[in-house]
Every structure is written in C-alpha cells, then in structure tokens.
Design a protein around this motif. Sequence first.
Motif, PDB file in Angstrom:
ATOM      1  N   ALA A 195       0.825  -1.208   0.000  1.00 54.92           N
ATOM      2  CA  ALA A 195       0.000   0.000   0.000  1.00 54.92           C
ATOM      3  C   ALA A 195       0.862   1.262   0.000  1.00 54.92           C
ATOM      4  CB  ALA A 195      -0.924   0.002   1.217  1.00 54.92           C
ATOM      5  N   LEU A 196       1.957   1.249   0.778  1.00 53.05           N
ATOM      6  CA  LEU A 196       2.868   2.397   0.806  1.00 53.05           C
ATOM      7  C   LEU A 196       3.441   2.656  -0.585  1.00 53.05           C
ATOM      8  CD1 LEU A 196       5.436   3.211   3.548  1.00 53.05           C
ATOM      9  CD2 LEU A 196       6.179   3.205   1.175  1.00 53.05           C
ATOM     10  N   ALA A 231      -1.310   6.731   2.421  1.00 54.47           N
ATOM     11  CA  ALA A 231      -1.081   8.151   2.686  1.00 54.47           C
ATOM     12  C   ALA A 231       0.394   8.435   2.953  1.00 54.47           C
ATOM     13  CB  ALA A 231      -1.932   8.603   3.869  1.00 54.47           C
ATOM     14  N   ILE A 232       1.065   7.542   3.673  1.00 55.44           N
ATOM     15  CA  ILE A 232       2.497   7.709   3.931  1.00 55.44           C
ATOM     16  C   ILE A 232       3.281   7.699   2.623  1.00 55.44           C
ATOM     17  CG2 ILE A 232       4.537   6.635   4.961  1.00 55.44           C
ATOM     18  CD1 ILE A 232       2.725   5.608   7.198  1.00 55.44           C
ATOM     19  N   GLY A 233       2.976   6.735   1.759  1.00 56.64           N
ATOM     20  CA  GLY A 233       3.648   6.679   0.462  1.00 56.64           C
ATOM     21  C   GLY A 233       3.382   7.928  -0.366  1.00 56.64           C
ATOM     22  N   LEU A 234       2.149   8.405  -0.325  1.00 57.63           N
ATOM     23  CA  LEU A 234       1.761   9.606  -1.066  1.00 57.63           C
ATOM     24  C   LEU A 234       2.537  10.820  -0.565  1.00 57.63           C
ATOM     25  CD1 LEU A 234      -1.817  10.499  -2.145  1.00 57.63           C
ATOM     26  CD2 LEU A 234      -0.497  12.209  -0.919  1.00 57.63           C
ATOM     27  N   VAL A 235       2.596  10.981   0.769  1.00 57.87           N
ATOM     28  CA  VAL A 235       3.293  12.127   1.364  1.00 57.87           C
ATOM     29  C   VAL A 235       4.784  12.080   1.046  1.00 57.87           C
ATOM     30  CG1 VAL A 235       4.003  13.138   3.561  1.00 57.87           C
ATOM     31  CG2 VAL A 235       1.608  12.528   3.194  1.00 57.87           C
ATOM     32  N   LEU A 236       5.385  10.903   1.153  1.00 59.11           N
ATOM     33  CA  LEU A 236       6.811  10.784   0.854  1.00 59.11           C
ATOM     34  C   LEU A 236       7.114  11.161  -0.599  1.00 59.11           C
ATOM     35  CD1 LEU A 236       7.718   7.435   2.680  1.00 59.11           C
ATOM     36  CD2 LEU A 236       8.430   9.748   3.322  1.00 59.11           C
TER      37      LEU A 236
END
Length: 232
Positions: free
Chosen positions: A36-37, A218-223
């Motif tokens: 997912a990330l 969301a973490i992957g998106l933000v990164l």
Amino acid sequence: MMTAIVVLIVSGALIIGALWGLYGNLSKRLEGFLVALAGGALLVSALLELIYPALEKNSVPIALSTVFVGAITFTVLDYWVKEKWNSQSGGGLLAAITLDGIPENLALGISLIGASPLSIAALSGSILLSNLPEAAGGAKEMAENTDSKKKILWLWIGTALILSAAAFLGHFLLADVSEEYLNYIKCFAGGAVAASLALEVFPKAFKEDKYWTGLATAIGLVLALYLNTLGE
C-alpha cells in the motif's frame, strides 16, 4: 550508465524480494502495508511525472484521452491473462507477473529521458518499493504450491530480465521522439499504472492489511510529494 544502474536496481528488487519470500520471514500484514505504501507513492509519481507534464504543454483532451486508453489497454490485457489464461500454469503465471510490472518499468524507461535526478528517484523509488513486497509475497505463495524453490527463483529472475528489457526499450527506442509525442506516451503509461494500482496493488494490500492500508497509502503519497517538492 545512470539508466542501466537505475533499471538494474529496480528490477533486481524483484530477485531480492523473491529470495525474501522463499527463504525469509514476511508476515501478511507487513506485506500489505509495504504494498500500500508503494502504491501511494506510485500514484503520485504517475500523476506528477507521467501525466501532468502533458497537461501543461500538450492538448488536454488528447492527453486525458490517452490516459484513458492506457487504462483500458491494461484492464483488457489483465482480464485476458487472469480470466482467459490459466494463470496458475508456469507460462500463465509468468505472463501475469510480467504484465503487472510492464507499465511501471516502461514508464521508468521513458521518464529517464531528460528527467531530473529527483524525478527519477521519485518514480524508481516507488517502483522499487512496489517490487520488493510483490515479489516476496508472490514467491511465498508460489512456494506453497510447489516444492521447487529453485524453479520459482529462476522464474522471478526471468521476470526481472523481461521487465529490465521493457525499461531499456522504453528509454532507447523513444529517445529521439519529440517532446509532444513523448508526453502522450507517458500519459498512456500513466493510465496503465493507474489501472494496475486499482486492479492489483490496493486490493491486495487491503486483503492482507485491512484498514492500515489507508494509512500506508497516505504515507507513500506524502513521501512521494515531499521528494517531488525538493526538485522545484
């Protein structure tokens, strides 16, 4: 040289992931979280690195139509491989694995043409994160149906070579294409990536990790967004 290094590292992640799945310890929840990330990061990269440049410089209707065509193409091929071909057989399984990886690797090869180092890092890092858990989970699942781990490993090595070839072809065959047409090709690849995320990545992540999938995405998106801002 940079092209070869990036492509080999990204494709090599498939082999490392397969070794992890065959001989290491990978929990279902960790696999789902990582998938997912990576999906969140890939979604951002597809939008910013593949689709958005065409919206800025090319015809918007044509660019968006090309995205849709890319999504349709992947969906039809995915349906044909998964539903019409026996994906549990050796050839069918190899085709399914390869099809899932071709859009990302083709996009990587195209993006290496004249892209900034940070743009390359954003897309290649997203694909690498996606390849590791996908290969680990796939190899682990395959090992449950056969006793030959060596055969499974060679299958993943073959897949890595095929996807490396897709990236190299995308890079070298399109190196002299004008920016206008290159942007449309990127849109096509971006649409295929978006369809692959919806059909393969996020459903698999939710199946393994349930509601942590949203946070991981969301973490992957933000990164990916943060990495993109560093290049501005």
